[in-house]
Scaffold this motif. Structure first.
Motif, PDB file in Angstrom:
ATOM      1  N   THR A  27       0.656   3.910  -2.951  1.00  0.00           N
ATOM      2  CA  THR A  27       0.375   5.306  -2.613  1.00  0.00           C
ATOM      3  C   THR A  27       1.384   6.233  -3.277  1.00  0.00           C
ATOM      4  O   THR A  27       1.016   7.233  -3.900  1.00  0.00           O
ATOM      5  N   GLU A  46       4.726  14.294   4.005  1.00  0.00           N
ATOM      6  CA  GLU A  46       3.436  13.966   4.629  1.00  0.00           C
ATOM      7  C   GLU A  46       3.127  12.482   4.485  1.00  0.00           C
ATOM      8  O   GLU A  46       2.506  11.872   5.359  1.00  0.00           O
ATOM      9  N   THR A  47       3.525  11.912   3.359  1.00  0.00           N
ATOM     10  CA  THR A  47       3.301  10.479   3.168  1.00  0.00           C
ATOM     11  C   THR A  47       4.167   9.653   4.113  1.00  0.00           C
ATOM     12  O   THR A  47       3.836   8.503   4.405  1.00  0.00           O
ATOM     13  N   LEU A  59       0.833  -1.209   0.000  1.00  0.00           N
ATOM     14  CA  LEU A  59       0.000   0.000   0.000  1.00  0.00           C
ATOM     15  C   LEU A  59       0.871   1.264   0.000  1.00  0.00           C
ATOM     16  O   LEU A  59       0.545   2.256  -0.662  1.00  0.00           O
ATOM     17  N   LEU A  60       2.003   1.194   0.716  1.00  0.00           N
ATOM     18  CA  LEU A  60       2.948   2.321   0.694  1.00  0.00           C
ATOM     19  C   LEU A  60       3.458   2.553  -0.727  1.00  0.00           C
ATOM     20  O   LEU A  60       3.470   3.689  -1.222  1.00  0.00           O
ATOM     21  N   LEU A 120      10.770   7.279   7.407  1.00  0.00           N
ATOM     22  CA  LEU A 120      11.249   5.895   7.388  1.00  0.00           C
ATOM     23  C   LEU A 120      12.705   5.785   7.843  1.00  0.00           C
ATOM     24  O   LEU A 120      13.139   4.720   8.270  1.00  0.00           O
ATOM     25  N   GLY A 149       0.868   6.418  -6.990  1.00  0.00           N
ATOM     26  CA  GLY A 149      -0.269   7.287  -7.322  1.00  0.00           C
ATOM     27  C   GLY A 149       0.085   8.761  -7.179  1.00  0.00           C
ATOM     28  O   GLY A 149      -0.186   9.580  -8.055  1.00  0.00           O
ATOM     29  N   LEU A 150       0.738   9.072  -6.060  1.00  0.00           N
ATOM     30  CA  LEU A 150       1.104  10.469  -5.777  1.00  0.00           C
ATOM     31  C   LEU A 150       2.073  11.007  -6.838  1.00  0.00           C
ATOM     32  O   LEU A 150       1.912  12.116  -7.340  1.00  0.00           O
ATOM     33  N   GLY A 193       9.969  10.224  13.827  1.00  0.00           N
ATOM     34  CA  GLY A 193       9.932   9.372  12.650  1.00  0.00           C
ATOM     35  C   GLY A 193       9.280   8.031  12.925  1.00  0.00           C
ATOM     36  O   GLY A 193       8.563   7.867  13.913  1.00  0.00           O
TER      37      GLY A 193
END
Lengths: 334, 259
Positions: free
Chosen positions: A15, A47-48, A11-12, A53, A18-19, A61
């Motif tokens: 995402t 923001e994502t 999903l990361l 990470l 897509g972004l 973080g």
């Protein structure tokens, strides 16, 4: 061990894909190369949670999470996202591990939130700081000292116009001690790993666009993708990328173990070779159009050539792998 | 405010979509499942309303086990919990029986506002909002491109061919949204990890007091009699402009009754 990505990791990746698709990176890359350092995409990546990470939880973080970093860097490479992203991720590891409490508390939360662009250098290894004129902070690790630095003079001519490299000079000492070289080593390995993942993403995107082109471009009355010689080139590119990919994820899994530097080097060498071979195939299959500045894949092709030797050349990394073989070190095999 | 968002998992619009040859239902194995794009706008609107007025956002979906991926995405965006209606008996339900099944669940879980995308990208009936409001006995506000909550009522702009209508409705209500309403947020990594711990209630038809005879292929009011692949596109005709290009374009458009 299940050697596949879990739902959250996928999903990361989805995402970010897509972004970055929506952001339209080709135009952003060209603007970045022209010196327009708009931070819209950077903030969105922050923001994502991309930068979080590499930043530990105590500084706002979620990391360090090497597997997720590889997932993210792969998508960032796939879209050839501009800016010192890998450098900022590496800087987080460097600040966190250098026992520089003040600067770490000041900068790490900002890095995690996507509010700080950081570049870095290290004599001998990274002589020039990427996009130093766009950075809020430049770090320079030299032996047991960690300095902040400033750009010195204009950018040097680079292979990839979107990667602007600057000589830097130190201005203020932030930390001193044996923790600095240790942190610099970890930062270097994490950056080389993220760079390898970026290369795999770049290669994947180049292969996708080239396969699409080979299906539509016609010569001698049929699509050029029907010719066996073209097919073989494309298949070789795919197998190269697919064989390098598990090395990147494997290295991410050995983070924190003594094998991490060796595994990173194996991944970086293989990813560099695979992405570079793919870029050359992409260029050849596209024919003359592949050489044009206006055609977007040229942005990807040049980035591959630059990243191939960023954070260590394939030869540097092969030497590290070789040096890690017990027989070479004069030890008996494990 | 108890906000429920209905989401549907649909085949990825970027891939080739197929029907199954045996029972003429959607072949879910042939394509990757993704959350219906318009439903993402509904999720975003629900989160915006929650941020302004407080409350809780529940995601409701009906679909096979695989649909949990779409739930996961909505939860990662920020929804609080989910209800997943999944039962072999529901396989092959049409719009009418789907609205019955979802209405039964909505009656059971309760709601102040039900949000959904104006249509799904696969079936594209665009009927569900109207059917749900009828079955639930609450106002329907469809094709909304702006929604404002004011105490126990809502004001909305409803997209029309000529502009938009301003409509008001009392709560509870069913609202379907169009893509002009907002810009759906991307899930953050923290949101993705938090979604793992959010509750997903699984319901079978019996749990929601759904009469199994009224749903599924047998309970459907419509029937897919036959289907065929779309014919391949015919080769275009190339007209050379020899000074009369404009006339030829006009003749072509006239022959197709465009002008």
């Amino acid at each position: 061990m299940r050697f596949v990505l879990d739902t959250e990791q996928r999903l990361l990746g989805d995402t970010l894909h897509g972004l970055l698709t929506k952001a339209g990176t080709p135009a952003l890359i060209r603007r970045w190369a022209a010196g327009d350092h708009d931070r819209t995409l950077w903030s969105a990546l922050g923001e994502t949670g991309v930068f979080a990470l590499a930043v530990p939880e105590r500084h706002g973080g979620a990391g360090p999470l090497p597997v997720e970093l590889v997932v993210a860097a792969h998508e960032l490479g796939r879209h050839a996202a501009p800016g010192p992203i890998v450098e900022t991720l590496a800087a987080a590891a460097l600040l966190d591990g250098s026992a520089a409490a003040g600067p770490a508390a000041e900068w790490l939360p900002r890095i995690a939130a996507g509010q700080a662009v950081v570049s870095l250098g290290s004599p001998g290894r990274i002589r020039r700081a990427l996009d130093a004129d766009a950075a809020d902070l430049i770090l320079l690790a030299d032996g047991e000292h960690l300095f902040s630095a400033v750009p010195e003079g204009p950018a040097v001519r680079a292979l990839d116009p979107a990667r602007r490299l600057f000589p830097v000079r130190q201005v203020e000492r932030l930390a001193t001690g044996p923790a600095v070289p240790r942190a610099a080593a970890t930062a270097y390995d994490l950056a080389a790993l993220a760079c390898a993942a970026q290369l795999l993403g770049l290669g994947r995107a180049l292969l996708d666009v080239t396969v699409k082109y080979a299906r539509t471009r016609r010569q001698f009355g049929r699509p050029i993708g029907e010719f066996q010689a073209v097919k073989h080139h494309l298949a070789n590119a795919l197998t190269g990328l697919e064989f390098a990919r598990p090395l990147a994820y494997g290295a991410a899994l050995s983070f924190g173990s003594p094998d991490f530097p060796r595994d990173v080097s194996a991944a970086k060498a293989a990813a560099s070779d695979a992405a570079y071979a793919t870029a050359r195939t992409a260029l050849q299959v596209h024919g003359a159009i592949g050489y044009t500045d206006e055609y977007d894949p040229s942005l990807w092709i040049r980035k591959v050539r630059a990243l191939r030797s960023a954070w260590g050349t394939p030869a540097d990394h092969r030497a590290r792998v070789l040096a890690a073989v017990p027989e070479v070190r004069g030890e008996s095999p494990r | 405010m108890n906000i429920v968002v209905c989401v549907k998992q649909v085949p990825d619009t970027a891939t080739e979509r197929k029907l199954r040859s045996d029972d003429k239902t959607l072949d879910r194995e042939a394509a990757d499942g993704v959350i219906n794009e318009l439903d993402e706008y509904a999720v975003e609107e629900a989160l915006t309303i929650k941020e302004a007025h407080g409350g809780e956002v529940t995601v409701l979906t009906m679909g096979p086990e695989k649909a949990s991926e779409s739930i996961r995405k909505a939860l990662a965006m920020g929804a609080d919990k989910a209800v997943h209606l999944s039962d072999e008996a529901l396989h092959g339900s049409d719009a009418l029986s789907t609205s019955y099944a979802l209405a039964q669940v909505l009656k059971k879980i309760g709601f102040d506002i039900v949000l959904l995308g104006s249509e799904s990208t696969d079936a594209r009936t665009g009927m569900l909002a109207a059917m749900l409001s009828e079955r639930l006995g609450v106002p329907q506000v469809t094709l909304a491109n702006k929604v404002e909550i004011d105490g126990s009522s809502l004001k909305a702009q409803r997209l029309t061919d000529y502009g938009f209508d301003r409509v008001e409705a009392s709560l509870p209500a069913v609202v379907s949204v169009v893509e002009k309403i907002n810009e759906p947020r991307y899930p953050s990594f923290k949101g993705i990890m938090a979604a793992k711990k959010k509750p997903v209630e699984k319901l079978a038809v019996a749990d929601a007091e759904i009469d199994a005879a009224k749903v599924g292929l047998a309970g459907a009011s419509t029937e897919v009699v036959d289907f065929a692949d779309a014919p391949p596109r015919e080769k275009g005709q190339i007209v050379k402009d020899e000074g009369d290009g404009g006339v030829k374009v006009a003749e072509f458009l006239a022959s197709k009754k465009f002008i």
